[in-house]
Design a protein around this motif. Structure first.
Motif, short mmCIF file in Angstrom:
data_model
loop_
_atom_site.label_atom_id
_atom_site.label_comp_id
_atom_site.label_asym_id
_atom_site.label_seq_id
_atom_site.Cartn_x
_atom_site.Cartn_y
_atom_site.Cartn_z
N VAL A 14 12.98 10.31 22.53
CA VAL A 14 12.02 9.28 22.88
C VAL A 14 10.85 9.93 23.61
CG1 VAL A 14 11.65 7.11 24.13
CG2 VAL A 14 13.87 7.58 23.06
N TYR A 15 9.65 9.72 23.07
CA TYR A 15 8.43 10.26 23.65
C TYR A 15 7.56 9.11 24.12
CZ TYR A 15 9.65 14.66 21.42
OH TYR A 15 10.31 15.81 21.05
N ASP A 16 6.74 9.37 25.16
CA ASP A 16 5.79 8.34 25.56
C ASP A 16 4.57 8.43 24.64
OD1 ASP A 16 4.14 10.38 26.53
OD2 ASP A 16 4.50 9.91 28.64
N LEU A 37 18.67 -3.29 24.27
CA LEU A 37 18.16 -2.34 25.25
C LEU A 37 18.59 -0.95 24.83
CD1 LEU A 37 19.28 -4.20 28.51
CD2 LEU A 37 16.94 -4.01 27.64
N LEU A 38 17.64 -0.01 24.86
CA LEU A 38 17.97 1.38 24.59
C LEU A 38 18.29 2.04 25.93
CD1 LEU A 38 15.10 2.38 22.12
CD2 LEU A 38 17.37 1.48 21.59
N GLU A 39 19.48 2.60 26.05
CA GLU A 39 19.80 3.36 27.26
C GLU A 39 19.34 4.78 27.01
OE1 GLU A 39 23.47 4.59 30.25
OE2 GLU A 39 23.94 3.79 28.27
N LEU A 40 18.38 5.22 27.82
CA LEU A 40 17.83 6.55 27.67
C LEU A 40 18.46 7.52 28.66
CD1 LEU A 40 13.97 5.88 27.37
CD2 LEU A 40 15.72 5.87 25.60
N GLN A 41 18.90 8.66 28.14
CA GLN A 41 19.29 9.77 29.00
C GLN A 41 18.00 10.52 29.26
OE1 GLN A 41 22.59 10.82 30.10
NE2 GLN A 41 21.17 11.90 31.45
N ALA A 62 6.53 -4.15 21.69
CA ALA A 62 5.58 -3.73 22.74
C ALA A 62 6.05 -2.46 23.44
CB ALA A 62 5.39 -4.86 23.75
N ALA A 63 7.34 -2.37 23.75
CA ALA A 63 7.86 -1.22 24.49
C ALA A 63 8.20 -0.05 23.58
CB ALA A 63 9.09 -1.62 25.29
N VAL A 64 8.51 -0.34 22.32
CA VAL A 64 8.87 0.71 21.36
C VAL A 64 8.08 0.46 20.07
CG1 VAL A 64 10.75 1.83 20.10
CG2 VAL A 64 11.19 0.82 22.35
N PRO A 65 6.79 0.90 20.06
CA PRO A 65 5.96 0.61 18.90
C PRO A 65 6.33 1.39 17.64
CG PRO A 65 4.70 1.83 20.55
CD PRO A 65 6.03 1.51 21.16
N THR A 66 6.98 2.56 17.79
CA THR A 66 7.26 3.39 16.62
C THR A 66 8.68 3.94 16.66
OG1 THR A 66 4.95 4.10 16.61
CG2 THR A 66 6.49 5.41 15.32
N GLY A 98 13.38 11.70 13.44
CA GLY A 98 14.29 11.57 14.57
C GLY A 98 13.57 11.34 15.88
N ARG A 99 12.52 10.52 15.82
CA ARG A 99 11.64 10.37 16.97
C ARG A 99 11.28 8.90 17.19
NH1 ARG A 99 7.26 14.25 18.61
NH2 ARG A 99 5.69 12.98 19.60
N ILE A 100 11.25 8.52 18.46
CA ILE A 100 10.80 7.19 18.88
C ILE A 100 9.61 7.39 19.80
CG2 ILE A 100 11.38 5.20 20.33
CD1 ILE A 100 14.25 5.42 19.35
N VAL A 101 8.57 6.56 19.61
CA VAL A 101 7.44 6.55 20.54
C VAL A 101 7.57 5.27 21.36
CG1 VAL A 101 4.94 6.46 20.80
CG2 VAL A 101 5.96 7.89 19.01
N ALA A 102 7.54 5.44 22.68
CA ALA A 102 7.74 4.30 23.58
C ALA A 102 6.56 4.15 24.53
CB ALA A 102 9.02 4.49 24.38
#
Length: 177
Positions: free
Chosen positions: A105-107, A127-131, A146-150, A156-160
């Motif tokens: 997960v990247y900002d 809810l995604l629990e992030l380590q 809104a919180a996780v647009p991509t 293997g990537r999420i943009v948050a």
């Protein structure tokens, strides 16, 4: 991507005749019985599940090999898995939880925030629990547009874009007077 998807869990016995309490994670909860045979997480045991009736927080169900309350109780906590190819394909903006776990997960500025540890749902949105990166801390990120647009499963990537207050604030250096 995982070849098997968790579609439910046995939460214990129901009554004294070997019936089970089953919680379904399917969009149409009773569809869990259509994905038989279900397997345990290791894929070693198979279950031909038959839903009997709805009960509070799930279904009463039967497995042919389970005859007693004790045998049903022994299965408490067993996660039930179905082959991915038996499950319906999802629209572009929906995901199986198993596909999200482990994604980085990247900002929105490209900084690594962490990895998805689990996906939780306590009645509202997921809810995604992030380590979090470089720490043992975790935090929960609402899994909303809104919180996780991509979400890019291919890379293997999420943009948050986490709402304020979700991420721990960095400790500032003490001011010198």
């Amino acid at each position: 991507m995982s070849e098997n998807i968790c579609v439910g869990v046995i939460s214990g016995s129901y009554g004294v005749q070997g019936e089970l309490r089953v919680k379904s994670f399917c969009a149409i909860p009773e569809d869990i019985q259509n994905y038989t045979p279900l397997t345990d997480e290791a894929g070693k045991r198979q279950f031909a599940l038959a839903i009997l009736r709805p009960i509070k927080n799930g279904y009463s169900a039967r497995l042919p090999e389970v005859k007693t309350k004790e045998e049903a109780d022994a299965l408490r906590g067993t996660k039930l898995f179905a082959p991915r190819d038996q499950l319906p394909s999802l629209p572009d903006d929906e995901f199986y939880h198993a596909d999200l776990i482990g994604l980085e997960v990247y900002d929105t500025g490209g900084e690594l925030l962490g990895r998805v540890k689990t996906v939780q749902n306590h009645g509202a949105d997921d809810l995604l629990e992030l380590q979090l990166s470089n720490t043992s801390a975790t935090t929960f990120l609402p899994f909303t547009k809104a919180a996780v647009p991509t979400v890019d499963l291919a890379t293997g990537r999420i943009v948050a874009d986490p709402p304020d207050g979700i991420l721990p604030t960095p400790k500032s250096a003490p001011s010198e007077d």
